[in-house]
Design an enzyme around this catalytic site. Structure first.
Site, PDB file in Angstrom:
ATOM      1  N   THR A   1       3.631   5.438  -3.571  1.00 46.83           N
ATOM      2  CA  THR A   1       3.087   4.082  -3.748  1.00 46.83           C
ATOM      3  C   THR A   1       1.639   4.008  -3.303  1.00 46.83           C
ATOM      4  O   THR A   1       0.813   3.338  -3.932  1.00 46.83           O
ATOM      5  CB  THR A   1       3.948   3.048  -2.994  1.00 46.83           C
ATOM      6  N   CYS A   2       1.320   4.733  -2.245  1.00 50.76           N
ATOM      7  CA  CYS A   2      -0.048   4.713  -1.719  1.00 50.76           C
ATOM      8  C   CYS A   2      -1.038   5.277  -2.739  1.00 50.76           C
ATOM      9  O   CYS A   2      -2.129   4.741  -2.921  1.00 50.76           O
ATOM     10  CB  CYS A   2      -0.115   5.517  -0.423  1.00 50.76           C
ATOM     11  N   SER A   3      -0.653   6.349  -3.419  1.00 43.97           N
ATOM     12  CA  SER A   3      -1.539   7.014  -4.377  1.00 43.97           C
ATOM     13  C   SER A   3      -1.503   6.400  -5.770  1.00 43.97           C
ATOM     14  O   SER A   3      -2.483   6.481  -6.507  1.00 43.97           O
ATOM     15  CB  SER A   3      -1.178   8.499  -4.493  1.00 43.97           C
TER      16      SER A   3
END
Length: 159
Positions: free
Chosen positions: A47-49
């Site tokens: 999700t972060c990337s």
């Protein structure tokens, strides 16, 4: 207890890759400016990337147009944050802050115990806005969520 609006950003030392690893004093970083800080549980994670950092990259000019600087925080080392920033084509001026030991994250009261997943101490997924070092808005995600800390949600929150 998590930091809340009206409280001052705590002083801690984080690192940033700029011509090598550079120590950054958080109190000085926030002093005299408007800043949006968003935190991710881990660089290079799904999700972060795929969503969190890319949203702030895509809307970086919108934050700047509103007078806000932007910083991304993770409990990773500066080398990881630097490499992640390069891989995500982070624009010049978007700070990629490494809180390697989690000191700043703990001072904010926004740590996450990821030991059950082999991840140790991490930052919760959150975003905050501050003016001259004083928090004006805090948005902390519920576990597994990605709604209130997105770039779009923060742009709406700061007006």
């Amino acid at each position: 207890m998590a930091i809340s609006p009206g409280q001052r950003i705590p002083a801690a030392t984080v690192n940033e890759m700029r011509d090598g690893v550079q120590a950054v004093d958080t109190a000085k970083l926030f002093e005299g400016r408007k800043m949006v800080l968003f935190a991710v549980p881990g660089a290079f994670t799904p999700t972060c990337s795929a969503k969190h950092l890319p949203g702030f990259v895509a809307h970086f000019a919108d934050f700047k147009a509103r007078g806000y600087d932007v910083a991304c925080l993770s409990v990773n080392d500066a080398f990881v944050m630097g490499a992640w920033g390069e891989s995500q084509q982070v624009p010049e001026g978007l700070h990629m802050l490494a809180d390697g030991n989690g000191e700043f994250t703990r001072a904010l009261g926004l740590e996450l115990d990821g030991t059950a997943f082999g991840m140790g101490l991490r930052a919760q997924r959150f975003a905050l806005a501050a003016e001259d070092g004083v928090v004006t808005h805090v948005a902390v995600e519920a576990p597994g969520e990605f709604k209130v800390s997105s770039a779009e949600a923060m742009l709406e929150a700061i007006g």
